[in-house]
Scaffold this active site. Structure first.
Site, PDB file in Angstrom:
ATOM      1  N   PHE A  33      -6.187  -2.276  -0.133  1.00 23.25           N
ATOM      2  CA  PHE A  33      -5.926  -2.298  -1.579  1.00 23.25           C
ATOM      3  C   PHE A  33      -5.528  -3.648  -2.482  1.00 23.25           C
ATOM      4  O   PHE A  33      -5.566  -3.817  -3.548  1.00 23.25           O
ATOM      5  CB  PHE A  33      -4.912  -1.247  -1.808  1.00 23.25           C
ATOM      6  CG  PHE A  33      -5.410   0.216  -1.257  1.00 23.25           C
ATOM      7  CD1 PHE A  33      -5.933   1.014  -2.098  1.00 23.25           C
ATOM      8  CD2 PHE A  33      -5.269   0.341   0.078  1.00 23.25           C
ATOM      9  CE1 PHE A  33      -6.448   2.073  -1.932  1.00 23.25           C
ATOM     10  CE2 PHE A  33      -5.593   1.663   0.559  1.00 23.25           C
ATOM     11  CZ  PHE A  33      -6.343   2.522  -0.626  1.00 23.25           C
ATOM     12  N   ARG A  53      10.137  -9.011   9.122  1.00 22.65           N
ATOM     13  CA  ARG A  53       9.713 -10.540   9.625  1.00 22.65           C
ATOM     14  C   ARG A  53       8.644 -10.730  10.616  1.00 22.65           C
ATOM     15  O   ARG A  53       7.701 -11.707  10.670  1.00 22.65           O
ATOM     16  CB  ARG A  53      11.072 -11.231  10.293  1.00 22.65           C
ATOM     17  CG  ARG A  53      11.486 -12.530   9.914  1.00 22.65           C
ATOM     18  CD  ARG A  53      12.448 -13.010  10.592  1.00 22.65           C
ATOM     19  NE  ARG A  53      11.836 -14.316  11.055  1.00 22.65           N
ATOM     20  CZ  ARG A  53      12.375 -15.031  12.042  1.00 22.65           C
ATOM     21  NH1 ARG A  53      13.684 -14.926  12.519  1.00 22.65           N
ATOM     22  NH2 ARG A  53      11.725 -15.976  12.485  1.00 22.65           N
ATOM     23  N   ASP A  60      -2.566   8.367  10.011  1.00 22.01           N
ATOM     24  CA  ASP A  60      -3.168   7.038  10.658  1.00 22.01           C
ATOM     25  C   ASP A  60      -2.011   6.240  11.373  1.00 22.01           C
ATOM     26  O   ASP A  60      -1.961   5.126  11.014  1.00 22.01           O
ATOM     27  CB  ASP A  60      -3.837   6.190   9.310  1.00 22.01           C
ATOM     28  CG  ASP A  60      -4.410   4.967   9.656  1.00 22.01           C
ATOM     29  OD1 ASP A  60      -5.080   4.917  10.790  1.00 22.01           O
ATOM     30  OD2 ASP A  60      -4.836   4.074   8.940  1.00 22.01           O
ATOM     31  N   ASP A  96       3.078   1.441   7.113  1.00 22.61           N
ATOM     32  CA  ASP A  96       1.939   1.572   6.312  1.00 22.61           C
ATOM     33  C   ASP A  96       1.197   3.021   6.372  1.00 22.61           C
ATOM     34  O   ASP A  96       1.189   3.274   7.499  1.00 22.61           O
ATOM     35  CB  ASP A  96       0.993   0.451   6.736  1.00 22.61           C
ATOM     36  CG  ASP A  96      -0.242   0.135   5.683  1.00 22.61           C
ATOM     37  OD1 ASP A  96      -0.442   1.447   4.993  1.00 22.61           O
ATOM     38  OD2 ASP A  96      -0.680  -1.073   5.664  1.00 22.61           O
TER      39      ASP A  96
HETATM   40  P1  AMP Z   1      -1.344  -3.926   4.573  1.00 28.95           P
HETATM   41  O1  AMP Z   1      -1.860  -4.200   3.354  1.00 28.95           O
HETATM   42  O2  AMP Z   1      -0.142  -2.773   4.795  1.00 28.95           O
HETATM   43  O3  AMP Z   1      -2.465  -3.413   5.661  1.00 28.95           O
HETATM   44  O4  AMP Z   1      -0.681  -5.194   5.195  1.00 28.95           O
HETATM   45  C1  AMP Z   1      -1.492  -6.469   5.253  1.00 28.95           C
HETATM   46  C2  AMP Z   1      -0.358  -7.424   6.040  1.00 28.95           C
HETATM   47  O5  AMP Z   1       0.775  -7.719   5.391  1.00 28.95           O
HETATM   48  C3  AMP Z   1      -0.299  -6.977   7.546  1.00 28.95           C
HETATM   49  O6  AMP Z   1      -0.824  -7.989   8.355  1.00 28.95           O
HETATM   50  C4  AMP Z   1       1.331  -6.934   7.477  1.00 28.95           C
HETATM   51  O7  AMP Z   1       1.723  -7.756   8.764  1.00 28.95           O
HETATM   52  C5  AMP Z   1       1.803  -7.534   6.523  1.00 28.95           C
HETATM   53  N1  AMP Z   1       2.799  -6.729   5.898  1.00 28.95           N
HETATM   54  C6  AMP Z   1       2.710  -5.485   5.144  1.00 28.95           C
HETATM   55  N2  AMP Z   1       3.932  -5.125   4.774  1.00 28.95           N
HETATM   56  C7  AMP Z   1       4.849  -5.781   5.401  1.00 28.95           C
HETATM   57  C8  AMP Z   1       6.334  -5.975   5.199  1.00 28.95           C
HETATM   58  N3  AMP Z   1       6.851  -5.005   4.713  1.00 28.95           N
HETATM   59  N4  AMP Z   1       6.771  -7.099   5.832  1.00 28.95           N
HETATM   60  C9  AMP Z   1       6.183  -8.061   6.674  1.00 28.95           C
HETATM   61  N5  AMP Z   1       4.689  -7.998   6.279  1.00 28.95           N
HETATM   62  C10 AMP Z   1       4.174  -7.180   5.875  1.00 28.95           C
END
Ligand code: AMP
Length: 617
Positions: free
Chosen positions: A342, A414, A471, A489
């Site tokens: 997204f 982190r 998921d 997620d």
């Molecule tokens: P997503 O859009 O949730 O698929 O996230 C994409 C990337 O962002 C992934 O590689 C996660 O490791 C990183 N990410 C998502 N949410 C977080 C968070 N709250 N803290 C640290 N990294 C995040």
């Protein structure tokens, strides 16, 4: 000068020796090389001068001990000949012989080119410099010294072969608009200095065009997203009493409205994971609240959502849960963490989030290309995320909605996603590690159990809300400080994990390797199908992040799952844990273990880890 024989002289072959007038010379100076050949009768002797840029002439003479000497005079030597291999070759009746010296010509450093940043694996400012002695390279960013880090660093790309030109890149790992600006390359050696500037434009400020912010009601109870769920439950029970029945009725009505009216695009929904054309797939997971009413001991206080376009609130057992609005100016983006389906995810610093913390690190998820309908979906989803509060669900702080892009603010975890973390702590970590850092230690059995128990705890909570995740996978969990793991997620697929999803008909993407037969065959997603996925998550943990059925194609995996074949016991997995996995993989959904029991068993195993001998070696 560096001199070495190309091949050893065999008996009778001409023996070639080179003496230079001096070791190194400044550009523009003169140099003399004497090529002395023994092993007569020498038929020919010559200097290879074809590739020389410097002026030269040669003179043949006879040495005192009657060896043949061919003298090469270089005048006004050119820096282009630096590192050139100068070869003298000779031949007699026994065969050829030769010797080589390398020219060492000193000259002031100069920049051959510095180009604007281009996207490669990381962003790169390509440059080439030349100079002898080798130049020292530093950078300025907008006129100020740039300190290199593991995210911004200079690296040579290739030595250009002949000559001493050095090509390289200033690499930037996932830069954002914060890194836009002028990058000045400064090169220095003892003979000179040169500099050049190039432009780095990585992206527009995603938060440009923010105007004011819609104020969130300042009432503490409305704003407080940190509220302890237990105390909320207590208040809720006291306050609501008989109203519960009315709320449940209302819930059913609202859910019907949701079901008929809205398709979600952001975050917790799966319109990218599951394409629009997939009716069942696009239905909100939250609709599952309606499928079986919570029993009283499970009821966690969620009773209905009422839309209030101005304040963006939900009613949870008569209690307004308002989505916190975070001011644009309180957010300073630091760098990109990754990209979901997204939009991009950034690490940012956020001010005024909590009273005891001046600034906090947060993860900002942006929604690209928002239109009116995605904006509405976004608002609803923010309300729903506000409701999900648990120590093993990643914490949602609020939204930033004025201007583009729409953004959601989450707690920063982190160590990123759990799948990556598992791989980085597994036996193949050294192969996968791009950073060339020493490999991290392998996870121990108690640590794996601790990770699993935390996810189970989050899932017990979601199940108590009758929320079906659909998921659940390690890629959708996040790891924070101190091995804290949270479900992070709610169903957004990622580009990097695209092979975990199977495209069926147009845009529908299904995580089939995590799905039970009934979800694959009938697209039926329930709390029980989440339990199946939890079993697969356990398998992922104990294989250090392997892809389930990695040896099979998607269609082969579907075949295996629907035929009832089980994933094999991972090598490091004790039988007690494999029994849990098998308990999750019962073909009949009702026969599967329930999340609460899985969680309790895992907690017991964390306390008393089984002694496991890896007898397979
Ligand atoms: P997503 O859009 O949730 O698929 O996230 C994409 C990337 O962002 C992934 O590689 C996660 O490791 C990183 N990410 C998502 N949410 C977080 C968070 N709250 N803290 C640290 N990294 C995040």
């Amino acid at each position: 000068m560096y001199s070495h024989a190309v091949c050893p002289a065999l008996s009778g072959l001409p023996e070639v020796k080179i003496t230079a007038s001096q070791d190194k010379i400044l550009e523009g100076g003169n140099l003399t090389f004497v090529c002395e050949v023994e092993g007569s009768p020498t038929l020919t002797v010559r200097w290879q001068t074809e590739a020389l840029h410097s002026h030269f002439f040669t003179k043949l003479q006879e040495s005192r001990d009657s060896a043949l000497e061919l003298v090469l005079y270089l005048t006004n030597v050119s820096s282009k000949d630096n590192l050139h291999n100068l070869t003298c070759e000779a031949e007699n009746q026994a065969g050829p012989g030769e010797r080589m010296v390398q020219l060492d010509i000193e000259f002031p450093v100069r920049i051959i080119f510095l180009n604007n940043a281009v996207p490669q694996h990381h962003w790169c400012f390509p440059f080439a410099v030349d100079g002898n002695p080798e130049p020292n390279i530093t950078w300025l960013y907008n006129g100020k010294k740039l300190n290199e880090t593991r995210y911004i660093y200079t690296q040579p790309i290739v030595d250009s072969g002949d000559g001493s030109e050095k090509h390289g890149c200033l690499f930037l790992d996932k830069p954002t608009h914060v890194n836009n600006g002028n990058y000045t390359l400064i090169v220095e050696n003892k003979l000179g200095r040169d500099e050049a500037t190039a432009l780095g434009f990585f992206m527009h400020n995603p938060f440009d065009n923010f105007e004011g912010v819609i104020p969130c009601p300042t009432n503490k109870s409305d704003m407080d997203v940190t509220e302890n769920p237990e105390s909320r439950m207590y208040l809720v029970y006291v306050a609501v009493g008989l109203g519960v029945f009315a709320c449940k009725l209302l819930l059913i009505m609202v859910l019907v409205v949701y079901k008929c009216g809205h398709h979600s695009k952001f975050g917790i929904h799966r319109s990218s994971v599951l394409g629009k054309e997939d009716d069942l797939a696009v239905s909100l997971r939250f609709m599952n609240f309606g499928t079986s009413p919570p029993s009283s001991d499970e009821d966690s206080g969620l009773s209905s959502f009422v839309e209030n376009p101005q304040y963006f609130c939900s009613i949870i057992k008569d209690k307004d849960m308002c989505v916190q609005h975070i001011k644009r100016q309180d957010i300073v983006l630091k760098w990109e963490l990754g990209e979901g389906a997204f939009g991009k995810v950034y690490l940012a610093e956020c001010a005024n989030l909590s009273p005891d913390n001046d600034k906090m690190l947060v993860a900002i998820k942006t929604l690209k290309d928002a239109n009116e309908s995605t904006r509405q979906d976004f608002q609803r989803e923010a309300e729903l995320l506000t409701v999900l509060q648990h120590q093993h669900i990643v914490r949602f702080y609020g939204v930033c909605t004025d201007g583009e892009p729409l953004a959601m603010v989450f707690e920063y975890m982190r160590h990123g996603d759990l799948n990556r973390f598992l791989r980085a702590h597994g036996p193949d970590a050294h192969i996968l590690d791009e950073s060339k850092m020493p490999p991290l230690g392998e996870l121990t059995l108690p640590q794996m159990l601790h990770i699993a128990a935390q996810i189970a705890s989050g899932m017990v909570y979601l199940a108590s809300l009758h929320f079906v995740h659909r998921d659940l996978a390690t890629r959708n969990c996040l790891v924070g400080e101190g091995l804290v793991v949270k479900i992070g997620d709610f169903g957004m697929s990622r580009d990097i994990y695209s092979t975990d999803y199977y495209r069926v008909g147009g845009r529908t993407m299904l995580p089939i390797r995590w799905m039970p037969p009934e979800s694959i065959m009938y697209r039926k997603f329930t709390t029980e199908s989440d339990i199946w996925s939890f079993g697969v998550v356990l398998w992922e943990i104990f294989t250090y992040g392997k892809q389930p059925w990695y040896q099979l194609s998607n269609s082969e995996a579907i075949e295996c799952i629907t035929q009832g074949r089980e994933l094999e016991r991972p090598r490091t997995c004790p039988k007690e844990v494999y029994l849990l996995m098998q308990g999750c993989w019962q073909r009949e959904p009702q026969q599967r273990m329930v999340m609460k029991d899985i969680h309790s068993r895992l907690l017991a195993l964390v306390k008393n880890p089984p002694v496991y001998l890896d007898i397979l070696g």
